[in-house]
Structures are given as C-alpha cells and as structure tokens.
Scaffold this motif. Structure first.
Motif, mmCIF file in Angstrom:
data_model
loop_
_atom_site.group_PDB
_atom_site.id
_atom_site.type_symbol
_atom_site.label_atom_id
_atom_site.label_comp_id
_atom_site.label_asym_id
_atom_site.label_seq_id
_atom_site.Cartn_x
_atom_site.Cartn_y
_atom_site.Cartn_z
ATOM 1 N N SER A 220 -55.060 -29.311 85.693
ATOM 2 C CA SER A 220 -54.467 -28.031 86.066
ATOM 3 C C SER A 220 -55.321 -26.905 85.509
ATOM 4 C CB SER A 220 -53.031 -27.913 85.568
ATOM 5 O OG SER A 220 -52.990 -27.959 84.160
ATOM 6 N N THR B 115 -55.439 -22.376 85.818
ATOM 7 C CA THR B 115 -54.944 -21.130 86.390
ATOM 8 C C THR B 115 -55.791 -20.765 87.596
ATOM 9 O OG1 THR B 115 -54.333 -20.437 84.176
ATOM 10 C CG2 THR B 115 -54.414 -18.725 85.832
ATOM 11 N N GLU B 116 -55.189 -20.233 88.597
ATOM 12 C CA GLU B 116 -55.763 -19.818 89.869
ATOM 13 C C GLU B 116 -56.018 -20.978 90.837
ATOM 14 O OE1 GLU B 116 -58.163 -18.394 87.297
ATOM 15 O OE2 GLU B 116 -56.924 -16.614 87.015
ATOM 16 N N GLY C 25 -54.479 -24.404 90.472
ATOM 17 C CA GLY C 25 -53.266 -25.187 90.638
ATOM 18 C C GLY C 25 -53.317 -26.487 89.857
ATOM 19 N N THR C 26 -52.395 -27.368 90.177
ATOM 20 C CA THR C 26 -52.284 -28.652 89.494
ATOM 21 C C THR C 26 -52.513 -29.781 90.483
ATOM 22 O OG1 THR C 26 -50.710 -27.738 87.904
ATOM 23 C CG2 THR C 26 -50.736 -30.136 88.141
ATOM 24 N N ASN D 26 -59.221 -24.630 95.622
ATOM 25 C CA ASN D 26 -58.146 -25.472 96.117
ATOM 26 C C ASN D 26 -58.178 -25.370 97.636
ATOM 27 O OD1 ASN D 26 -55.559 -26.266 97.121
ATOM 28 N ND2 ASN D 26 -54.646 -25.923 95.115
ATOM 29 N N THR E 90 -54.548 -24.159 99.152
ATOM 30 C CA THR E 90 -54.027 -22.811 98.889
ATOM 31 C C THR E 90 -55.083 -21.723 98.946
ATOM 32 O OG1 THR E 90 -54.384 -22.883 96.493
ATOM 33 C CG2 THR E 90 -52.293 -23.793 97.341
ATOM 34 N N GLY F 103 -56.802 -20.940 96.428
ATOM 35 C CA GLY F 103 -56.984 -20.469 95.054
ATOM 36 C C GLY F 103 -58.302 -20.971 94.504
#
Length: 144
Positions: free
Chosen positions: A67, A69-70, A72-73, A118, A121, A123
């Motif tokens: 994971s 930030t920005e 995702g996981t 990602n 998304t 991201g």
C-alpha cells in the motif's frame, strides 16, 4: 516525489559531499545507502519500513500486501509480488517501462525517478530511485 531539507553543520555537509564524490553517488543516494546500512545493522528495517505511508507486509495466508498513498492497496500472490519486484528493478535501472495487468500497476522511468500508476484508478506516485530499489527489495523479501 516530495523532498525535504536537512540542516547539517557546514563541516558535515562537506564530509557528506566528499564521501558521495568518493563513492560516485549523488548525496541523496549516499544518504539512502547510509540509512539502509544502519537500519539493516540494527535489524529494524522491517519495523521502520520505507516511511511516508508506504507499506509492504506478508499476510498470514502468504499473500503480499502493498500500500502507498496516492496509489492504493494491492494484494498479490508470491509470483506476482516477485514480478512486481523485478519490474521495479528493471525500470529503476533504466531498462524500459512495464505494464503488469496481473498486478494492476504501470511503472515507468521519469527522469531519474520511477512513476508507479494504479491502472484501475489512475492514482500515481513518483519514487526516488533509492526508494524504488528498497521497495523492490521489500516486496521480494515478503514474497520469499
């Protein structure tokens, strides 16, 4: 990629510059090397991790969870986590971009940094080369 300023006495800054020049490294790469060496020596690299909301864990069922930030996981089986690790190393070493549908990530070189996106998304986050290498190492360790 965010950066921060570290205040050092002038004498230490000159020592740092000289050591970096001697090892043919940038100052950022030298600091990364020193941090990695010390956290490994103390046996706390897993505890400290990569900082700034980047986590790699091996779950009880053997799945590797990443994971950031920005971005995702993500949860991957061991072979996929190893593929992501190898792809990060290739991109960091300027051996081309990589799109991995199984992992859900796209990775490419931007200047000297590595951008990870990602696919689902959109991201994305940019990592310094030393962080991308450390992330690849942590993914590999979690998968083995």
């Amino acid at each position: 990629m965010s950066t921060t300023l570290i205040r050092l006495p002038v004498e230490r800054a000159h020592q740092l510059k000289a050591l970096a020049a001697h090892k043919n490294l940038t100052m950022a790469d030298l600091v990364a090397e020193l941090i990695d060496a010390e956290t490994n020596r103390l046996g706390i690299s897993d505890e400290i991790g990569l900082g700034y909301q980047i986590n790699v864990d091996r779950l009880e069922n053997g799945v590797v969870r990443f994971s950031a930030t920005e971005i995702g996981t993500f949860q991957w089986d061991k072979p996929t986590a190893l593929n992501v690790s190898e792809a990060l190393e290739r991109v960091t070493d300027s051996r081309g971009g990589h799109l991995d549908i199984d992992s859900g990530l796209e990775m490419r070189r931007v200047g000297t940094s590595v951008k990870v996106k990602n696919i689902e998304t959109g991201g994305e986050r940019t990592f310094a080369p030393s962080i991308a290498r450390a992330l690849a190492t942590n993914l590999r360790k979690a998968a083995l």
